[in-house]
Design a protein around this motif. Structure first.
Motif, mmCIF file in Angstrom:
data_model
loop_
_atom_site.group_PDB
_atom_site.id
_atom_site.type_symbol
_atom_site.label_atom_id
_atom_site.label_comp_id
_atom_site.label_asym_id
_atom_site.label_seq_id
_atom_site.Cartn_x
_atom_site.Cartn_y
_atom_site.Cartn_z
ATOM 1 N N LEU A 1 -7.875 7.656 -19.920
ATOM 2 C CA LEU A 1 -6.449 7.329 -19.806
ATOM 3 C C LEU A 1 -5.830 7.982 -18.571
ATOM 4 O O LEU A 1 -5.027 7.353 -17.868
ATOM 5 N N ALA A 2 -6.204 9.241 -18.311
ATOM 6 C CA ALA A 2 -5.676 9.931 -17.128
ATOM 7 C C ALA A 2 -6.135 9.210 -15.853
ATOM 8 O O ALA A 2 -5.339 8.999 -14.917
ATOM 9 N N GLN A 3 -7.424 8.828 -15.814
ATOM 10 C CA GLN A 3 -7.924 8.087 -14.654
ATOM 11 C C GLN A 3 -7.192 6.750 -14.514
ATOM 12 O O GLN A 3 -6.833 6.350 -13.403
ATOM 13 N N ALA A 4 -6.991 6.077 -15.646
ATOM 14 C CA ALA A 4 -6.295 4.784 -15.602
ATOM 15 C C ALA A 4 -4.859 4.970 -15.114
ATOM 16 O O ALA A 4 -4.357 4.166 -14.312
ATOM 17 N N ASN A 5 -4.204 6.030 -15.592
ATOM 18 C CA ASN A 5 -2.832 6.299 -15.143
ATOM 19 C C ASN A 5 -2.794 6.620 -13.644
ATOM 20 O O ASN A 5 -1.895 6.174 -12.930
ATOM 21 N N GLU A 6 -3.773 7.427 -13.196
ATOM 22 C CA GLU A 6 -3.847 7.742 -11.769
ATOM 23 C C GLU A 6 -4.079 6.475 -10.947
ATOM 24 O O GLU A 6 -3.440 6.268 -9.913
ATOM 25 N N GLU A 7 -5.007 5.646 -11.414
ATOM 26 C CA GLU A 7 -5.302 4.394 -10.710
ATOM 27 C C GLU A 7 -4.079 3.477 -10.715
ATOM 28 O O GLU A 7 -3.749 2.862 -9.697
ATOM 29 N N ALA A 8 -3.385 3.399 -11.841
ATOM 30 C CA ALA A 8 -2.173 2.573 -11.925
ATOM 31 C C ALA A 8 -1.104 3.100 -10.966
ATOM 32 O O ALA A 8 -0.463 2.318 -10.255
ATOM 33 N N ALA A 9 -0.932 4.430 -10.935
ATOM 34 C CA ALA A 9 0.053 5.019 -10.031
ATOM 35 C C ALA A 9 -0.331 4.750 -8.573
ATOM 36 O O ALA A 9 0.530 4.419 -7.746
ATOM 37 N N ARG A 10 -1.626 4.864 -8.274
ATOM 38 C CA ARG A 10 -2.102 4.593 -6.919
ATOM 39 C C ARG A 10 -1.852 3.130 -6.546
ATOM 40 O O ARG A 10 -1.361 2.825 -5.452
ATOM 41 N N LEU A 11 -2.171 2.213 -7.461
ATOM 42 C CA LEU A 11 -1.962 0.785 -7.197
ATOM 43 C C LEU A 11 -0.475 0.470 -7.040
ATOM 44 O O LEU A 11 -0.091 -0.333 -6.179
ATOM 45 N N ILE A 12 0.350 1.111 -7.850
ATOM 46 C CA ILE A 12 1.804 0.898 -7.738
ATOM 47 C C ILE A 12 2.293 1.405 -6.383
ATOM 48 O O ILE A 12 3.094 0.740 -5.714
ATOM 49 N N GLN A 13 1.789 2.570 -5.948
ATOM 50 C CA GLN A 13 2.180 3.120 -4.647
ATOM 51 C C GLN A 13 1.744 2.191 -3.517
ATOM 52 O O GLN A 13 2.511 1.926 -2.586
ATOM 53 N N ILE A 14 0.505 1.693 -3.615
ATOM 54 C CA ILE A 14 0.005 0.761 -2.590
ATOM 55 C C ILE A 14 0.866 -0.495 -2.573
ATOM 56 O O ILE A 14 1.235 -0.994 -1.501
ATOM 57 N N ALA A 15 1.189 -1.016 -3.760
ATOM 58 C CA ALA A 15 2.023 -2.223 -3.844
ATOM 59 C C ALA A 15 3.402 -1.964 -3.244
ATOM 60 O O ALA A 15 3.941 -2.817 -2.524
ATOM 61 N N ARG A 16 3.972 -0.795 -3.512
ATOM 62 C CA ARG A 16 5.284 -0.464 -2.935
ATOM 63 C C ARG A 16 5.198 -0.384 -1.408
ATOM 64 O O ARG A 16 6.075 -0.879 -0.697
ATOM 65 N N GLU A 17 4.146 0.286 -0.913
ATOM 66 C CA GLU A 17 3.973 0.405 0.539
ATOM 67 C C GLU A 17 3.807 -0.968 1.173
ATOM 68 O O GLU A 17 4.414 -1.257 2.201
ATOM 69 N N ARG A 18 2.991 -1.813 0.543
ATOM 70 C CA ARG A 18 2.804 -3.171 1.085
ATOM 71 C C ARG A 18 4.104 -3.950 1.019
ATOM 72 O O ARG A 18 4.433 -4.695 1.936
ATOM 73 N N GLY A 19 4.831 -3.787 -0.077
ATOM 74 C CA GLY A 19 6.131 -4.454 -0.185
ATOM 75 C C GLY A 19 7.084 -3.991 0.906
ATOM 76 O O GLY A 19 7.778 -4.804 1.523
ATOM 77 N N ASP A 20 7.096 -2.669 1.142
ATOM 78 C CA ASP A 20 7.948 -2.136 2.216
ATOM 79 C C ASP A 20 7.510 -2.677 3.579
ATOM 80 O O ASP A 20 8.350 -3.016 4.417
ATOM 81 N N GLN A 21 6.189 -2.742 3.791
ATOM 82 C CA GLN A 21 5.681 -3.285 5.059
ATOM 83 C C GLN A 21 6.101 -4.743 5.219
ATOM 84 O O GLN A 21 6.509 -5.161 6.303
ATOM 85 N N ILE A 22 5.978 -5.507 4.132
ATOM 86 C CA ILE A 22 6.361 -6.924 4.188
ATOM 87 C C ILE A 22 7.854 -7.045 4.468
ATOM 88 O O ILE A 22 8.273 -7.868 5.290
ATOM 89 N N ILE A 23 8.638 -6.205 3.803
ATOM 90 C CA ILE A 23 10.090 -6.227 4.033
ATOM 91 C C ILE A 23 10.389 -5.844 5.478
ATOM 92 O O ILE A 23 11.219 -6.473 6.134
ATOM 93 N N ASP A 24 9.694 -4.795 5.983
ATOM 94 C CA ASP A 24 9.889 -4.381 7.379
ATOM 95 C C ASP A 24 9.498 -5.505 8.333
ATOM 96 O O ASP A 24 10.212 -5.792 9.295
ATOM 97 N N ARG A 25 8.337 -6.146 8.037
ATOM 98 C CA ARG A 25 7.904 -7.263 8.884
ATOM 99 C C ARG A 25 8.911 -8.399 8.820
ATOM 100 O O ARG A 25 9.245 -8.997 9.835
ATOM 101 N N GLU A 26 9.386 -8.687 7.614
ATOM 102 C CA GLU A 26 10.365 -9.770 7.450
ATOM 103 C C GLU A 26 11.639 -9.445 8.217
ATOM 104 O O GLU A 26 12.203 -10.309 8.887
ATOM 105 N N ALA A 27 12.076 -8.182 8.124
ATOM 106 C CA ALA A 27 13.278 -7.777 8.859
ATOM 107 C C ALA A 27 13.033 -7.877 10.361
ATOM 108 O O ALA A 27 13.901 -8.339 11.111
ATOM 109 N N THR A 28 11.848 -7.476 10.810
ATOM 110 C CA THR A 28 11.508 -7.570 12.228
ATOM 111 C C THR A 28 11.468 -9.029 12.669
ATOM 112 O O THR A 28 11.991 -9.376 13.733
ATOM 113 N N VAL A 29 10.857 -9.865 11.840
ATOM 114 C CA VAL A 29 10.777 -11.299 12.167
ATOM 115 C C VAL A 29 12.171 -11.898 12.218
ATOM 116 O O VAL A 29 12.503 -12.669 13.124
#
Length: 184
Positions: free
Chosen positions: A62-90
């Motif tokens: 469960l701890a590993q799953a929570n860590e993996e979920a938190a990591r995936l959520i962080q990656i998704a947030r970073e990618r979302g921010d990058q997409i938003i930044d790219r969209e704003a730049t575009v």
């Protein structure tokens, strides 16, 4: 041994025992019952250890799953921010490009309007100059015609026999009247 198997054996022992009439008591083989109970005492700590290991493993998973979920959520947030930044730049680039194109169109229209005005002014000026020149030429032709009518013209033979110097002599200035009253 598995604790469940031992419980089943104890239950079978009780079922095989003799029931006492008019009571809830059953007579069982004491030696067999004590043997099963001893095996249960030995087996229970093992079962508890197995359960503790399973719980620990479950907690670790469960701890590993929570860590993996938190990591995936962080990656998704970073990618979302990058997409938003790219969209704003575009969007900013598109807006800037549209502004540049609009400015270029306006500048081109201004240049074309200026060029049209310049050409029109130049042509009008040329028209006025040509009109003045045409008037001067016509006045000159009229004056020459008047002088020619006043003086008889020599025949072709006389013109051909005149010395070359006389024919090449510089023309005399002619007085011409223009529309504005100037004399040239």
């Amino acid at each position: 041994m598995d604790i469940q198997h031992l419980v089943d054996r104890l239950e079978d022992l009780i079922d095989e025992g003799r029931h006492m009439p008019f009571s809830k008591f059953t007579m069982i083989d004491e030696e067999r019952a004590l043997e099963i109970i001893d095996q249960m005492r030995i087996s229970i700590p093992e079962e508890i250890e197995k359960a503790a290991r399973v719980l620990a493993q479950r907690d670790r998973i469960l701890a590993q799953a929570n860590e993996e979920a938190a990591r995936l959520i962080q990656i998704a947030r970073e990618r979302g921010d990058q997409i938003i930044d790219r969209e704003a730049t575009v969007q900013a680039a598109s807006s800037r490009a549209a502004n540049i194109v609009e400015g270029a169109k306006m500048e081109a229209e201004d240049i074309m309007a200026g060029a049209d005005t310049y050409v029109l002014d130049s042509l009008n000026d040329l028209d006025q100059k040509l009109s003045k020149l045409l008037t001067i030429v016509r006045n000159g032709i009229n004056e020459v015609n008047q002088k020619a009518s006043e003086h008889p013209q020599p025949s072709k033979a006389q013109v051909i026999t005149q010395p070359a110097q006389n024919r090449l002599a510089a023309p005399q200035p002619v007085e011409v009247k223009t529309d504005s009253g100037d004399r040239r």
